[in-house]
Design a protein around this motif. Structure first.
Motif, PDB file in Angstrom:
ATOM      1  N   TYR A  34      -0.882  -5.447  -6.465  1.00 21.99           N
ATOM      2  CA  TYR A  34      -0.519  -6.761  -7.006  1.00 21.99           C
ATOM      3  C   TYR A  34       0.635  -6.574  -7.963  1.00 21.99           C
ATOM      4  O   TYR A  34       1.485  -7.467  -7.268  1.00 21.99           O
ATOM      5  N   ARG A  35       1.339  -5.539  -8.722  1.00 23.99           N
ATOM      6  CA  ARG A  35       2.870  -6.028  -8.478  1.00 23.99           C
ATOM      7  C   ARG A  35       3.191  -5.463  -7.873  1.00 23.99           C
ATOM      8  O   ARG A  35       4.605  -6.184  -7.835  1.00 23.99           O
ATOM      9  N   ASN A  36       2.546  -5.173  -6.482  1.00 23.58           N
ATOM     10  CA  ASN A  36       4.216  -4.528  -5.214  1.00 23.58           C
ATOM     11  C   ASN A  36       3.669  -5.925  -5.079  1.00 23.58           C
ATOM     12  O   ASN A  36       4.996  -5.903  -3.777  1.00 23.58           O
ATOM     13  N   ALA A  37       2.735  -6.371  -4.625  1.00 25.07           N
ATOM     14  CA  ALA A  37       2.474  -7.586  -3.728  1.00 25.07           C
ATOM     15  C   ALA A  37       3.758  -8.085  -3.055  1.00 25.07           C
ATOM     16  O   ALA A  37       4.739  -8.734  -4.070  1.00 25.07           O
ATOM     17  N   ARG A  38       4.037  -8.720  -1.877  1.00 23.85           N
ATOM     18  CA  ARG A  38       5.081  -9.901  -1.469  1.00 23.85           C
ATOM     19  C   ARG A  38       4.266 -10.611  -0.989  1.00 23.85           C
ATOM     20  O   ARG A  38       3.904 -10.737   0.100  1.00 23.85           O
ATOM     21  N   VAL A  39       3.966 -12.187  -0.925  1.00 20.97           N
ATOM     22  CA  VAL A  39       3.367 -12.782  -0.731  1.00 20.97           C
ATOM     23  C   VAL A  39       4.409 -14.305  -0.630  1.00 20.97           C
ATOM     24  O   VAL A  39       4.799 -14.483  -1.235  1.00 20.97           O
ATOM     25  N   GLU A  60       5.941  -4.996   3.377  1.00 25.84           N
ATOM     26  CA  GLU A  60       5.279  -6.234   4.343  1.00 25.84           C
ATOM     27  C   GLU A  60       5.188  -7.620   3.391  1.00 25.84           C
ATOM     28  O   GLU A  60       4.485  -7.184   2.820  1.00 25.84           O
ATOM     29  N   VAL A  61       5.932  -9.116   3.903  1.00 26.50           N
ATOM     30  CA  VAL A  61       5.829 -10.133   3.286  1.00 26.50           C
ATOM     31  C   VAL A  61       4.237 -10.499   3.849  1.00 26.50           C
ATOM     32  O   VAL A  61       4.303 -10.736   5.440  1.00 26.50           O
ATOM     33  N   HIS A  62       3.380 -11.086   3.311  1.00 25.22           N
ATOM     34  CA  HIS A  62       2.871 -11.599   3.387  1.00 25.22           C
ATOM     35  C   HIS A  62       1.973 -13.008   3.360  1.00 25.22           C
ATOM     36  O   HIS A  62       2.688 -13.932   2.413  1.00 25.22           O
ATOM     37  N   ASN A  63       1.176 -13.656   4.269  1.00 25.24           N
ATOM     38  CA  ASN A  63       1.046 -15.111   3.371  1.00 25.24           C
ATOM     39  C   ASN A  63      -0.354 -15.725   2.705  1.00 25.24           C
ATOM     40  O   ASN A  63       0.459 -16.028   2.271  1.00 25.24           O
ATOM     41  N   VAL A  64      -0.819 -14.504   2.910  1.00 21.37           N
ATOM     42  CA  VAL A  64      -1.939 -14.244   1.807  1.00 21.37           C
ATOM     43  C   VAL A  64      -1.944 -12.756   0.887  1.00 21.37           C
ATOM     44  O   VAL A  64      -1.264 -12.490   1.004  1.00 21.37           O
ATOM     45  N   PRO A  65      -2.502 -12.813   0.376  1.00 22.92           N
ATOM     46  CA  PRO A  65      -2.411 -11.346  -0.456  1.00 22.92           C
ATOM     47  C   PRO A  65      -3.506 -10.532   0.159  1.00 22.92           C
ATOM     48  O   PRO A  65      -4.963 -10.321  -0.228  1.00 22.92           O
ATOM     49  N   ALA A  66      -3.187  -9.632   1.244  1.00 12.73           N
ATOM     50  CA  ALA A  66      -3.883  -9.356   1.745  1.00 12.73           C
ATOM     51  C   ALA A  66      -3.921  -8.028   1.869  1.00 12.73           C
ATOM     52  O   ALA A  66      -5.107  -7.373   2.588  1.00 12.73           O
ATOM     53  N   SER A  67      -3.304  -7.330   1.385  1.00 12.24           N
ATOM     54  CA  SER A  67      -3.622  -6.348   0.759  1.00 12.24           C
ATOM     55  C   SER A  67      -4.720  -6.169  -0.373  1.00 12.24           C
ATOM     56  O   SER A  67      -4.914  -5.338  -1.043  1.00 12.24           O
ATOM     57  N   LEU A  68      -5.007  -7.338  -0.899  1.00 11.46           N
ATOM     58  CA  LEU A  68      -6.260  -7.226  -2.428  1.00 11.46           C
ATOM     59  C   LEU A  68      -6.964  -8.044  -2.123  1.00 11.46           C
ATOM     60  O   LEU A  68      -8.016  -8.918  -3.209  1.00 11.46           O
ATOM     61  N   PHE A  69      -7.626  -8.163  -0.875  1.00  8.18           N
ATOM     62  CA  PHE A  69      -9.275  -8.785  -0.100  1.00  8.18           C
ATOM     63  C   PHE A  69      -9.713  -8.597  -1.439  1.00  8.18           C
ATOM     64  O   PHE A  69     -11.435  -8.599  -1.953  1.00  8.18           O
ATOM     65  N   ASN A  70      -9.997  -6.998  -1.555  1.00  7.98           N
ATOM     66  CA  ASN A  70     -11.303  -6.062  -2.078  1.00  7.98           C
ATOM     67  C   ASN A  70     -11.377  -6.949  -3.786  1.00  7.98           C
ATOM     68  O   ASN A  70     -12.099  -6.764  -4.593  1.00  7.98           O
TER      69      ASN A  70
END
Length: 832
Positions: free
Chosen positions: A646-651, A613-623
């Motif tokens: 981080y490597r997988n994230a789509r922002v 999923e493509v997010h507008n903010v790093p929604a899976s990395l708030f931790n």
């Protein structure tokens, strides 16, 4: 990682000459002794032609007043804005139809499974439409304060370009007057809302006037109907020209021409020149008499309309002495600002954006005036007013203040604290009570610098985002943690954090958030939202439970609340609430994960989502950030999982140029060359960065204009770009200092007095791949924990005593005001 040669070991000495140990010692490098003011001087912002577009003009300001200097082939324009000047009309007629959260919650829960989307429900669709009515108005919004224009005859004068000297805020406009170089020098008074200008020749001596007229231009987007029009002021002094603009309190439907409502506000914009004004061309446009020199003072006054009448607008006389006195004060202010911290980087581009954005930051924000909105204090027409130019509490308003802590400008954060305390907290408490039926404060996603009686944007789903509440108060803890100011913690931070905690405890303790529906004993955040992607689904059947953003921010605030009451000795008085918090934390949901094709197991933004999923903010990395649970000090398994995420994230870009890259730095994974390319991609001609789109697949599609946010204004949030660089140079999120954790060892770098958790000011240098000098000032006498940049077995000298590095973390007890200064040396060990 520093390479270790067993033939040569590294150590430190604590004075300016080598300490003689049993082996020969000699110094490798100099101490950190950079002068940030002089370093800033090396990075002027230069534009080599007329800057006719708003985004080409020079950005100036004093934290309240903002000025854009645009230049035309026939004139120089000063466009005024101010953080305190807003169209204050506030339409709250939607208030009676808001209903309650329980009503909204029950209706969505009861939606039939046959619905594909909540908007297919007539009641819900109508409710959203009614709740959006207020936000569809053009007001409230920042209100541009007009333009002051100085025109010249192109037959005699040619405009060449301009330069902003960021070390002192001096804007120089280069002219050729009958073939001879003349400069207009302009600066914003850092103590008063004024701009001082003068003409000088190539030797710096006052030069004759080349201007033919001066004009005041009220903002072209001033409303024409049911709104007062700008009126020429009666000036108190000669050679002056000004206008007054009333900003009515009443909405258009209630507006009465000539009303004197006690809450009306106003501003006056004007100019006074050293030369006489000649014949009027119109009421706000006058010719200028010629003379042997030219100076002017441009001024803005703002406040209650009753305090700013049509008469008595007095602007200081623009004499050479007055110019010099204002210049002396303002330059002193800039020197004090730059003295707080600085960097010297071999990478010229990174150094440049560090200094440019710190310059803009000082121009944009200061305590004592309103916290800047989306576009700070630079505005004209529609520029600077998109989305009402308001406060978005789902990262936009928080992000600029990430810079305040690490760059040692904590005083800037007080602008946020004051606005939170005086304007947002009251409406947060009202909203929690009236809409949610809960204790404490629930901070809506959108707010204004006004006294509100209901949420201005109660539109589901985004009007009910839970994460805005813990996010609103999170930086209050950072303010304490970076300063260890217990008075601030007791008197200001904890009371507001407590209000957020009360609401979150009530929200998570509802019957709907626990029990059978979830099949566990946890307390859930339900309903929950992923920032700006999924919204609500019928029956909350998907993506509406325990988003990582909600979980991580809530957990952060819960833990810091407990830590605060322990520090302040309030465990007994806070026992009831603290017990509730501990009970929830003992049954707190885990962060959702999934298996990605690229990286294997990764965190995801919410259970059930596709990790692509493509997010507008790093929604899976708030931790990782802003919630600081995972970083370089974490368990290797946790760190590896975060790195894979981080490597997988789509922002998608637009909202992440600081956010996502700062996370990369926290994990030691940021590719600085890629970061620089992204900054260049988003760079405006004036040196600021806009929110530039990077990819489709989330909110954007192939027909989206990737630069659609380019002309909205000067994005205040992106002035935090230097925070990314700071995190590459030093990190302290968990109380342990890590030097150059994301810096390439083949690039030299120095930094001076960056602020760290524990109230430490840290200076260090790296040259030829080795950390050569470190200086740490302990403001409050807390324990210093430093991750050793040297291998175990290395002998170092600390305060005159030789010691052996036996642990990865070096610990030192400190005293308030103590300076620990270490300088790297090399110890030559004889061959065996």
């Amino acid at each position: 990682m520093i390479e270790f040669n067993p033939k040569r070991t590294m150590g430190w000495v604590t004075n300016k000459s080598a300490i003689f140990l049993p082996h020969l010692l000699f110094l490798i490098g100099p101490a950190v002794a950079l002068n940030p003011y002089d370093r800033a001087k090396e990075h002027p912002i230069v534009f080599d032609r007329p800057a006719v577009d708003f985004f080409e003009g020079a950005l100036l300001g004093n934290g309240g007043l903002g000025v854009v200097v645009n230049t035309r082939p026939d004139a120089i324009q000063f466009r005024f804005g101010h953080n305190n000047v807003w169209d204050i009309r506030l339409d709250e007629r939607h208030k009676d139809g808001v209903g309650s959260f329980q009503e909204l919650n029950d209706h969505i829960l009861a939606m039939p499974e046959s619905l594909d989307a909540v908007d297919e429900d007539d009641w819900y669709s109508d409710y959203r439409h009614r709740m959006r009515a207020s936000y569809r108005n053009e007001y409230p919004r920042p209100f541009p304060c007009g333009t002051i224009l100085f025109a010249f005859d192109r037959r005699d004068v040619e405009l060449i370009g301009h330069q902003t000297s960021i070390q002192n805020g001096l804007c120089t406009v280069n002219l050729l007057v009958q073939g001879k170089p003349i400069r207009l020098e302009a600066f914003v008074d850092m103590d008063f809302d004024r701009v001082w200008i003068r003409l000088v020749d190539e030797h710096g001596d006052l030069a004759p006037s080349c201007f033919t007229r001066v004009a005041l231009v009220p903002d072209p987007k001033t409303p024409e109907e049911n709104f007062p029009q700008p009126i020429v002021c009666a000036m108190s002094s000669e050679n002056g020209l000004g206008f007054r603009q009333i900003l009515p309190f009443q909405i258009p439907e209630d507006y009465e021409p000539g009303n004197t409502h006690p809450k009306n506000r106003a501003f006056r914009t004007g100019v006074r020149t050293s030369l006489s004004l000649g014949k009027p061309i119109d009421e706000m446009n006058y010719s200028i008499e010629q003379g042997p020199s030219f100076l002017a003072c441009l001024a803005l006054e703002e406040g209650l309309a009753s305090d700013l009448p049509m008469t008595g607008f007095e602007i200081p006389t623009p004499t050479p002495e007055a110019f010099r006195e204002a210049w002396s004060r303002s330059e002193k202010n800039w020197k004090a600002y730059w003295n707080r911290s600085g960097v010297a980087l071999e990478d010229e581009f990174l150094e440049r954006i560090w200094y440019w954005n710190h310059f803009f930051y000082h121009c944009a924000v200061k305590p004592g005036v309103n916290c800047p909105g989306l576009f700070a204090n630079w505005m004209y027409g529609d520029v600077g007013t998109a989305w009402h130019g308001d406060y978005h509490l789902d990262y936009n308003v928080q992000q600029p203040f990430w810079l305040a802590f690490s760059s040692n400008h904590v005083d800037k954060h007080l602008a946020y604290v004051d606005t939170l305390e005086k304007q947002w907290l009251p409406i947060g408490q009202t909203w929690a009570r009236d809409f949610y039926g809960m204790r404490g404060a629930m901070f809506p996603v959108t707010l204004y610098p006004l006294q509100m009686t209901t949420s201005p944007y109660p539109v589901p789903p985004w009007g009910t985002m839970v994460n805005c509440t813990p996010w609103a108060v999170q930086s209050l803890w950072w303010h304490y943690d970076y300063t260890r100011d217990e008075n601030f913690l007791r008197d200001r931070a904890l009371p507001m954090i407590r209000q957020a905690v009360l609401f979150l405890v009530d929200y998570m303790s509802r019957p709907e958030a626990t029990g059978e529906r979830f099949g566990d004993a946890d307390y859930h955040i339900f309903p929950s939202l992923v920032p700006e992607v999924y919204g609500f689904t019928p029956g909350f059947r998907q993506f509406n439970t325990d988003s990582q953003a909600d979980l991580a921010l809530t957990k952060f605030v819960f833990k810091k609340y407990l830590e605060a009451i322990e520090i302040l000795g309030l465990e007994e008085t806070e026992k009831e609430l603290a017990d509730s918090v501990r009970k929830i934390l003992a049954h707190f949901p885990e962060y959702p994960t999934a298996i990605s094709e690229r990286e294997g197991k990764v965190f995801i933004a919410v259970a059930g989502e596709n990790p692509e999923e493509v997010h507008n903010v790093p929604a899976s990395l708030f931790n990782v950030f802003p919630c600081e649970e995972i970083g370089l000090g974490s368990d290797p398994r946790e760190l590896s999982l975060a790195a894979a995420t981080y490597r997988n994230a789509r922002v998608e870009g637009g909202n992440e140029i600081v956010f996502f890259n700062l996370i990369g730095a926290r994990l030691g994974l940021l590719d600085l060359d890629q970061f620089k390319r992204q900054v260049r991609y988003a760079l405006l001609p004036n040196g600021a960065c806009y929110d530039a789109v990077l990819e489709t697949g989330g909110r954007y599609n192939d027909e989206t204009e990737f630069d659609y946010m380019k002309r909205m204004g000067i994005w205040f949030e992106n002035l935090a770009l230097p925070a990314v660089v700071n995190e590459c140079l030093v990190q302290s999120y968990d109380g342990t200092l890590r030097l150059f954790p994301n810096w390439p060892l083949d690039q030299n770098a120095e930094f001076q007095t960056l602020r760290a958790v524990g109230a430490f000011l840290v200076s260090a240098s790296i040259h030829d791949g080795k950390i050569q000098h470190v200086q740490i000032l302990s403001e409050k006498g807390t324990e210093l924990r430093l991750q050793s940049p040297w291998p175990k077995g290395t002998r170092i000298d600390e305060s005159g005593s030789e010691m052996l590095v036996e642990d990865e973390i070096l610990r030192f007890d400190t005293q308030p005001g103590q300076v620990l200064e270490f300088r790297m040396i090399e110890k030559a060990i004889p061959e065996k």
